[in-house]
Design an enzyme around this catalytic site. Structure first.
Site, PDB file in Angstrom:
ATOM      1  N   LEU A   1      53.179  33.823  33.628  1.00  0.00           N
ATOM      2  CA  LEU A   1      54.178  34.824  34.017  1.00  0.00           C
ATOM      3  C   LEU A   1      53.440  36.152  34.125  1.00  0.00           C
ATOM      4  CD1 LEU A   1      57.141  35.639  34.541  1.00  0.00           C
ATOM      5  CD2 LEU A   1      57.342  36.051  32.075  1.00  0.00           C
ATOM      6  N   ALA A   2      53.011  36.465  35.335  1.00  0.00           N
ATOM      7  CA  ALA A   2      52.234  37.686  35.571  1.00  0.00           C
ATOM      8  C   ALA A   2      53.170  38.893  35.582  1.00  0.00           C
ATOM      9  CB  ALA A   2      51.484  37.572  36.896  1.00  0.00           C
ATOM     10  N   HIS A   3      52.865  39.841  34.715  1.00  0.00           N
ATOM     11  CA  HIS A   3      53.681  41.055  34.607  1.00  0.00           C
ATOM     12  C   HIS A   3      52.920  42.086  33.787  1.00  0.00           C
ATOM     13  CE1 HIS A   3      54.313  39.028  30.802  1.00  0.00           C
ATOM     14  NE2 HIS A   3      54.740  40.174  30.303  1.00  0.00           N
ATOM     15  N   THR A   4      53.383  43.311  33.834  1.00  0.00           N
ATOM     16  CA  THR A   4      52.894  44.365  32.956  1.00  0.00           C
ATOM     17  C   THR A   4      54.003  45.402  32.842  1.00  0.00           C
ATOM     18  OG1 THR A   4      50.971  45.757  32.435  1.00  0.00           O
ATOM     19  CG2 THR A   4      51.701  45.751  34.732  1.00  0.00           C
TER      20      THR A   4
END
Length: 148
Positions: free
Chosen positions: A64-67
């Protein structure tokens, strides 16, 4: 529900990536092209993994790519990308990653809502296997939106 707003245009299958950085860049492209995120958001996602390790790898074969939103979220969005060949992120338990879900959340509350919805889908290992195996965006979409 956010998953109800996912469209065919939010899905890409069989992307190529030589490493996890390229996998993040490639999977975030749809959000960037639509103006939902700035390039700095992609850089922020990569920097977060460099600083904190593969915490975005949340289940077997899934990242789950996020920032944080301040890295460049313009408006919320969610995309799905499968990788033609799995990519190692450094997660002993869950590598190789074959599905990247890219999340652009405008605040932590919407982030938690999305995680809750995704958890329901991702707990079904057979469904996840079918999503990863989908050979077209249409097949992925139909599996993702199928009840039960």
């Amino acid at each position: 529900m956010l998953l109800d707003r996912v469209t065919l245009e939010d899905i890409e299958v069989n992307l190529k990536a030589k490493d996890w950085r390229e996998a993040i860049q490639t999977s975030a492209r749809l959000l960037l092209e639509r103006g939902a995120i700035k390039e700095s958001y992609i850089d922020g996602m990569i920097q977060s993994v460099e600083n904190n390790g593969p915490y975005i790898v949340i289940a077997k074969h899934i990242a789950l790519a996020h920032t944080r939103p301040e890295f460049g979220v313009i408006r919320g969005g969610l995309t799905f990308a499968t990788l033609a060949d799995g990519v190692d992120f450094g997660s002993e338990m869950f590598d190789p990653v074959k599905l990247i879900i890219t999340l652009a959340a405008t605040d932590s509350e919407s982030h938690l809502e999305v995680l809750s919805e995704l958890a329901e889908v991702l707990m079904d290992e057979e469904k996840v296997a079918r999503l990863i195996a989908a050979n077209s965006e249409q097949a992925f979409y139909e599996e993702l939106t199928k009840e039960g």
